[in-house]
Write a protein that holds these residues in place. Structure first.
Motif, PDB file in Angstrom:
ATOM      1  N   ARG A 160       0.784  -1.188  -0.052  1.00 39.86           N
ATOM      2  CA  ARG A 160      -0.044   0.089   0.196  1.00 39.86           C
ATOM      3  C   ARG A 160       0.868   1.356   0.147  1.00 39.86           C
ATOM      4  O   ARG A 160       0.521   2.116  -0.710  1.00 39.86           O
ATOM      5  CB  ARG A 160      -0.990   0.137   1.259  1.00 39.86           C
ATOM      6  CG  ARG A 160      -2.116   0.791   0.776  1.00 39.86           C
ATOM      7  CD  ARG A 160      -3.275   0.720   2.026  1.00 39.86           C
ATOM      8  NE  ARG A 160      -3.904  -0.643   1.985  1.00 39.86           N
ATOM      9  CZ  ARG A 160      -4.488  -0.988   0.973  1.00 39.86           C
ATOM     10  NH1 ARG A 160      -5.118  -0.174  -0.179  1.00 39.86           N
ATOM     11  NH2 ARG A 160      -5.307  -2.237   0.869  1.00 39.86           N
ATOM     12  N   ALA A 161       1.925   1.279   0.819  1.00 40.74           N
ATOM     13  CA  ALA A 161       2.792   2.511   0.867  1.00 40.74           C
ATOM     14  C   ALA A 161       3.646   2.622  -0.356  1.00 40.74           C
ATOM     15  O   ALA A 161       3.720   3.663  -0.977  1.00 40.74           O
ATOM     16  CB  ALA A 161       3.740   2.216   1.963  1.00 40.74           C
ATOM     17  N   THR A 162       3.954   1.557  -0.857  1.00 40.01           N
ATOM     18  CA  THR A 162       4.721   1.506  -2.195  1.00 40.01           C
ATOM     19  C   THR A 162       3.790   2.189  -3.434  1.00 40.01           C
ATOM     20  O   THR A 162       4.372   2.670  -4.204  1.00 40.01           O
ATOM     21  CB  THR A 162       5.048  -0.089  -2.621  1.00 40.01           C
ATOM     22  OG1 THR A 162       6.187  -0.489  -1.510  1.00 40.01           O
ATOM     23  CG2 THR A 162       6.007  -0.058  -3.898  1.00 40.01           C
ATOM     24  N   ALA A 163       2.631   1.572  -3.243  1.00 38.03           N
ATOM     25  CA  ALA A 163       1.661   2.159  -4.306  1.00 38.03           C
ATOM     26  C   ALA A 163       1.464   3.632  -4.358  1.00 38.03           C
ATOM     27  O   ALA A 163       1.386   4.320  -5.427  1.00 38.03           O
ATOM     28  CB  ALA A 163       0.365   1.166  -4.438  1.00 38.03           C
ATOM     29  N   ALA A 164       1.521   4.135  -3.067  1.00 40.45           N
ATOM     30  CA  ALA A 164       1.130   5.463  -2.997  1.00 40.45           C
ATOM     31  C   ALA A 164       2.327   6.304  -3.293  1.00 40.45           C
ATOM     32  O   ALA A 164       2.313   7.344  -4.054  1.00 40.45           O
ATOM     33  CB  ALA A 164       0.792   5.752  -1.498  1.00 40.45           C
ATOM     34  N   ASP A 165       3.627   5.636  -3.086  1.00 39.92           N
ATOM     35  CA  ASP A 165       4.628   6.379  -3.603  1.00 39.92           C
ATOM     36  C   ASP A 165       5.195   6.521  -5.035  1.00 39.92           C
ATOM     37  O   ASP A 165       5.629   7.380  -5.573  1.00 39.92           O
ATOM     38  CB  ASP A 165       6.087   5.602  -2.894  1.00 39.92           C
ATOM     39  CG  ASP A 165       6.244   5.695  -1.455  1.00 39.92           C
ATOM     40  OD1 ASP A 165       5.400   6.599  -0.825  1.00 39.92           O
ATOM     41  OD2 ASP A 165       6.952   5.106  -0.768  1.00 39.92           O
ATOM     42  N   MET A 166       4.271   5.609  -5.591  1.00 38.19           N
ATOM     43  CA  MET A 166       4.460   5.435  -7.225  1.00 38.19           C
ATOM     44  C   MET A 166       3.507   6.209  -7.712  1.00 38.19           C
ATOM     45  O   MET A 166       3.408   6.268  -8.980  1.00 38.19           O
ATOM     46  CB  MET A 166       4.178   4.076  -7.573  1.00 38.19           C
ATOM     47  CG  MET A 166       5.414   3.034  -7.168  1.00 38.19           C
ATOM     48  SD  MET A 166       4.989   1.223  -7.605  1.00 38.19           S
ATOM     49  CE  MET A 166       4.929   1.216  -9.344  1.00 38.19           C
ATOM     50  N   GLY A 167       2.542   6.783  -7.130  1.00 42.41           N
ATOM     51  CA  GLY A 167       1.412   7.281  -7.568  1.00 42.41           C
ATOM     52  C   GLY A 167       0.209   6.697  -8.024  1.00 42.41           C
ATOM     53  O   GLY A 167      -0.333   7.020  -9.124  1.00 42.41           O
ATOM     54  N   ALA A 168       0.305   5.377  -7.660  1.00 40.40           N
ATOM     55  CA  ALA A 168      -0.635   4.448  -8.175  1.00 40.40           C
ATOM     56  C   ALA A 168      -2.065   4.376  -7.778  1.00 40.40           C
ATOM     57  O   ALA A 168      -2.337   5.402  -6.586  1.00 40.40           O
ATOM     58  CB  ALA A 168      -0.154   3.116  -7.871  1.00 40.40           C
ATOM     59  N   ALA A 169      -2.947   4.180  -8.619  1.00 36.23           N
ATOM     60  CA  ALA A 169      -4.476   4.596  -8.389  1.00 36.23           C
ATOM     61  C   ALA A 169      -5.029   3.422  -7.234  1.00 36.23           C
ATOM     62  O   ALA A 169      -5.862   3.858  -6.367  1.00 36.23           O
ATOM     63  CB  ALA A 169      -5.393   4.247  -9.509  1.00 36.23           C
ATOM     64  N   GLY A 170      -4.356   2.502  -6.915  1.00 34.67           N
ATOM     65  CA  GLY A 170      -4.706   1.592  -5.930  1.00 34.67           C
ATOM     66  C   GLY A 170      -3.758   0.280  -5.778  1.00 34.67           C
ATOM     67  O   GLY A 170      -3.004   0.338  -6.703  1.00 34.67           O
ATOM     68  N   VAL A 171      -4.033  -0.610  -4.677  1.00 33.39           N
ATOM     69  CA  VAL A 171      -3.461  -1.635  -4.680  1.00 33.39           C
ATOM     70  C   VAL A 171      -4.270  -2.950  -4.355  1.00 33.39           C
ATOM     71  O   VAL A 171      -5.372  -2.786  -3.657  1.00 33.39           O
ATOM     72  CB  VAL A 171      -2.285  -1.713  -3.740  1.00 33.39           C
ATOM     73  CG1 VAL A 171      -2.861  -1.406  -2.187  1.00 33.39           C
ATOM     74  CG2 VAL A 171      -1.450  -2.796  -3.710  1.00 33.39           C
ATOM     75  N   VAL A 172      -4.223  -4.124  -5.084  1.00 35.38           N
ATOM     76  CA  VAL A 172      -4.740  -5.307  -4.598  1.00 35.38           C
ATOM     77  C   VAL A 172      -3.724  -6.259  -4.257  1.00 35.38           C
ATOM     78  O   VAL A 172      -2.706  -6.405  -4.824  1.00 35.38           O
ATOM     79  CB  VAL A 172      -5.557  -5.956  -5.999  1.00 35.38           C
ATOM     80  CG1 VAL A 172      -6.007  -7.369  -5.628  1.00 35.38           C
ATOM     81  CG2 VAL A 172      -6.732  -4.841  -6.422  1.00 35.38           C
ATOM     82  N   ALA A 173      -4.125  -6.604  -2.986  1.00 36.19           N
ATOM     83  CA  ALA A 173      -3.237  -7.914  -2.476  1.00 36.19           C
ATOM     84  C   ALA A 173      -3.111  -9.181  -3.033  1.00 36.19           C
ATOM     85  O   ALA A 173      -4.265  -9.588  -3.450  1.00 36.19           O
ATOM     86  CB  ALA A 173      -3.411  -7.960  -0.851  1.00 36.19           C
TER      87      ALA A 173
END
Length: 129
Positions: free
Chosen positions: A93-106
């Motif tokens: 989740r933190a990595t996705a936020a750092d990348m500017g991703a729209a979301g994350v699915v585990a």
């Protein structure tokens, strides 16, 4: 396929996971292309012009971080295509936020949660095409 629910690019090096994702999304009415690494994903991004990218982080040749960094350097229409990170990492989740991703699915992902997230992101994204 002009009546597809949307175009999705799956960038995932695990062929079995990529195939499951593609089959699942195609059954839901999406047009799907697959790439086995970030470099192939960037090539398909330009040619296929998806409305959403499902992006694994750990891949050979060019990983998810490299893909996203290079995507953001492309023309504005390609740079703004939303990315949904697929990851089994605890800090995804933190990595996705750092990348500017729209979301994350585990990973492992729950089918309904994944398709709901894809539909929600596609609904929010207004393709310039």
């Amino acid at each position: 396929m002009a009546d597809a629910a949307g175009r999705v690019l799956v960038v995932e090096d695990d062929d079995s996971v990529a195939l499951v994702l593609a089959d699942l999304l195609e059954e839901e009415g999406f047009e799907v292309k697959r790439a086995a690494n970030g470099r192939a994903g960037l090539d398909l991004l330009k040619a296929f012009r998806p409305q959403l990218v499902l992006l694994d982080l750990m891949m050979p040749v060019l990983d998810g971080w490299g893909f996203r960094a290079q995507q953001r350097e492309l023309t504005p229409d390609l740079a703004q295509i939303p990315v949904l990170v697929l990851s089994g990492a605890r800090d995804a989740r933190a990595t996705a936020a750092d990348m500017g991703a729209a979301g994350v699915v585990a990973k492992p992902f729950e089918v309904d949660a994944l398709t709901d997230m894809v539909r929600r992101l596609l609904g929010a994204y207004q393709s310039p095409l």
